[in-house]
Design an enzyme around this catalytic site. Sequence first.
Site, PDB file in Angstrom:
ATOM      1  N   ASP A 353       0.837  -1.186   0.000  1.00 47.46           N
ATOM      2  CA  ASP A 353       0.000   0.000   0.000  1.00 47.46           C
ATOM      3  C   ASP A 353       0.881   1.249   0.000  1.00 47.46           C
ATOM      4  O   ASP A 353       1.845   1.344   0.767  1.00 47.46           O
ATOM      5  CB  ASP A 353      -0.892  -0.035   1.251  1.00 47.46           C
ATOM      6  CG  ASP A 353      -1.785   1.173   1.376  1.00 47.46           C
ATOM      7  OD1 ASP A 353      -2.648   1.366   0.496  1.00 47.46           O
ATOM      8  OD2 ASP A 353      -1.622   1.933   2.356  1.00 47.46           O
ATOM      9  N   GLU A 389       1.850  -0.387  -5.040  1.00 45.89           N
ATOM     10  CA  GLU A 389       0.884   0.653  -5.378  1.00 45.89           C
ATOM     11  C   GLU A 389       1.734   1.913  -5.534  1.00 45.89           C
ATOM     12  O   GLU A 389       2.160   2.506  -4.538  1.00 45.89           O
ATOM     13  CB  GLU A 389      -0.149   0.833  -4.273  1.00 45.89           C
ATOM     14  CG  GLU A 389      -1.192   1.882  -4.633  1.00 45.89           C
ATOM     15  CD  GLU A 389      -2.168   2.157  -3.505  1.00 45.89           C
ATOM     16  OE1 GLU A 389      -3.352   2.405  -3.800  1.00 45.89           O
ATOM     17  OE2 GLU A 389      -1.755   2.153  -2.325  1.00 45.89           O
TER      18      GLU A 389
END
Length: 716
Positions: A353, A389
Amino acid sequence: MNLDHAPPPNPILLPGKPYPMGATWDGAGVNFSLFSAHATAVDLCLFDPTGMREVARLKMPEYTDQAWHGYLPEARPGLLYGYRVHGPYEPKNGHRFNRHKLLIDPYARSLRGPLRWSDVHYGYRASSTRDDLSFDRRDNARGVPKSEVVESAFSWGDHRRPNTPWPETIILEAHVKGMTQKHPEVDPRFRGTLSGLVAPRMLDHLCKLGITAIELLPIHAFINDRHLIQQGKTNYWGYNSLSLFAPDPRYLATGSIDEMKTAVRRLHEAGIEVILDVVYNHTAEGNHLGPTLSFRGIDNASYYRLKEDRRLYVDYTGTGNTLNIDHPRVLQLVMDSLRYWASEMRVDGFRFDLATTLAREKDPFDPGSAFLDAVRQDPVLNQMKLIAEPWDLGPDGYRVGGFPPGWAEWNAPYRDVVRRFWKGDENMLAEMGSRLAGSSDIFGYNGRRPWASINFVTAHDGFTLQDLVSYDTKHNEDNGEGNRDGHDANFSWNCGVEGPTDDPKILALRRRQKRNIMAALLLSLGVPMLLAGDELGRTQQGNNNAYCQDNELSWIDWQGVDEDGLRFQSFVEFLIRLRRDHHVFSRPQFLRGAEQSDGLKDITWVTPDGREYTPEDWNKPYARCLGYLLNGRAGSYYRGPTGHRDFDKSFLVLVNAHHEEIAFQVPPTPRPMRWEALVDTAFETGFAEPGTEIEAGRAFPLKARSLVLFIHREAN
């Protein structure tokens, strides 16, 4: 196994060792080690099996290399503990020690009990906008999850990882609870848990679908934000980590971390890899007004990136804080966590993330950062599937294509271009061609391969596929933020009516658009990622930010799947089988447009009038139709694992996002080629009518907003 072990009578801490970090049982006792560079003392607090009563408080006897450590003889797995850390409370200097607050061990392998919110979890007395400069002396132990000593032994049997090659990987992004909470054939005791995820009918669905990997939204132990609890909501997605080693207890029906190992083993037995969505960029402790639960009270100045005004936190993540990966002990924590999940839990990869945050050196993004270098040289982690990401909220944070070799990345341009192309936007043709062919313009450097591109059109963050074709705008009113949250640039199209409708023409167009998007995704070079439930027509009623919706809005409604949903599921299954059977759709190298020995290029782009594309053709703003021929007998640089030439069938793909039918001239080829249609999204099934064939020089009636896939058959 949770043994509810009580502390030994009259416990005495011996010196122990500074390594390994955390609580480690050796068969005779437990070694405890906690990093803190600025603490003046550390207390180990032991609790009864209920976790509600502190029964002993012991001073850590040794301090070595900034690690406080001690050894507790006769302690056993199941023992519950926490820490109280002494030191200065000087927020202006970055220090927030408060010995009155019980703290969770950052290396705890298991947590017991929920967080019970109250003001006592804050290190300060709440009274003004500068609350954090005050000091709170109330004990918060009763409301804090307790760290638990665990037994690591587990019978893996003859377990083997699937080791699916990157080019052959097909990912399903899923939420543990959302997948299983409403499945009628999952035992009610296991719904919403890892045991439910690997129930027989769930595994049947995953195997029938044909995916090779399941990417789970965060399962690290996390907390529900206090403001969400006050609104009757939860942090459903889980991007609010409090522990980087412990599975969240809510996902453990048995209460034991062995449940995670069992789930991995069963998924592996089914040939499915496990990828974890991990959050190492921030913690659940928030900004300077957040609670003191772990890192903040252990060594705030080491664990977090602080501003020049050291009372305040650098916030690249939008959550209030950023972990300080520049610090060697914080980097060690992250690396130890990754190795634990890879080695002890045997997962197959990680999706990071806001990975740009992890790759920042001091402030700027650096593809040679300490974190990226550490992962790259690690003999365990560099064998894992690593997915970034590639963005965050900091300066110059959008870094798609900027990660080093060995990493795959979420390809946001792929998502946006495919959405806009099928929506009918102008000037999308050239970029659509690049996305279908693996996005070499983004990833084709430094020896990177097409698998560096994780192709997706939908994910947890945004519209579902059904909503993408049913709503022009987001509808997040249920989140309680005045519909201000969530993305505005969705590039969606409701096909004529916003939301639910009974109009058969609009419903038919929506189904066709879903087939178009899914076909494009599964036929593109790169690694496709599907959102769980899209194959069944799941809707979130237009909510594109359902992070706080732990309810039927987010859960897959298995019983509500209608005939259209089942038909679409069959179409998706066929496309996945086709992709897995034919490596021409998952070549390990970028398509070069190079001519082969049979006179055909590895990929040939053709216009609707049967010509090969010129630069002028690509740049026509109004053009919404293209075709391409994939040569299955492309040259020797496509080789299988044993070195053999990876020959395949050839395919012709015709794509029309125009609102009218186009007579598409089938291109000439050096040798006669007969084409048989397999897929035609103009039909409700998604399959072409049996016996549909065409030869070069003939015009094929390519229906409005449709995709047709032909396979080469030898001419008679």
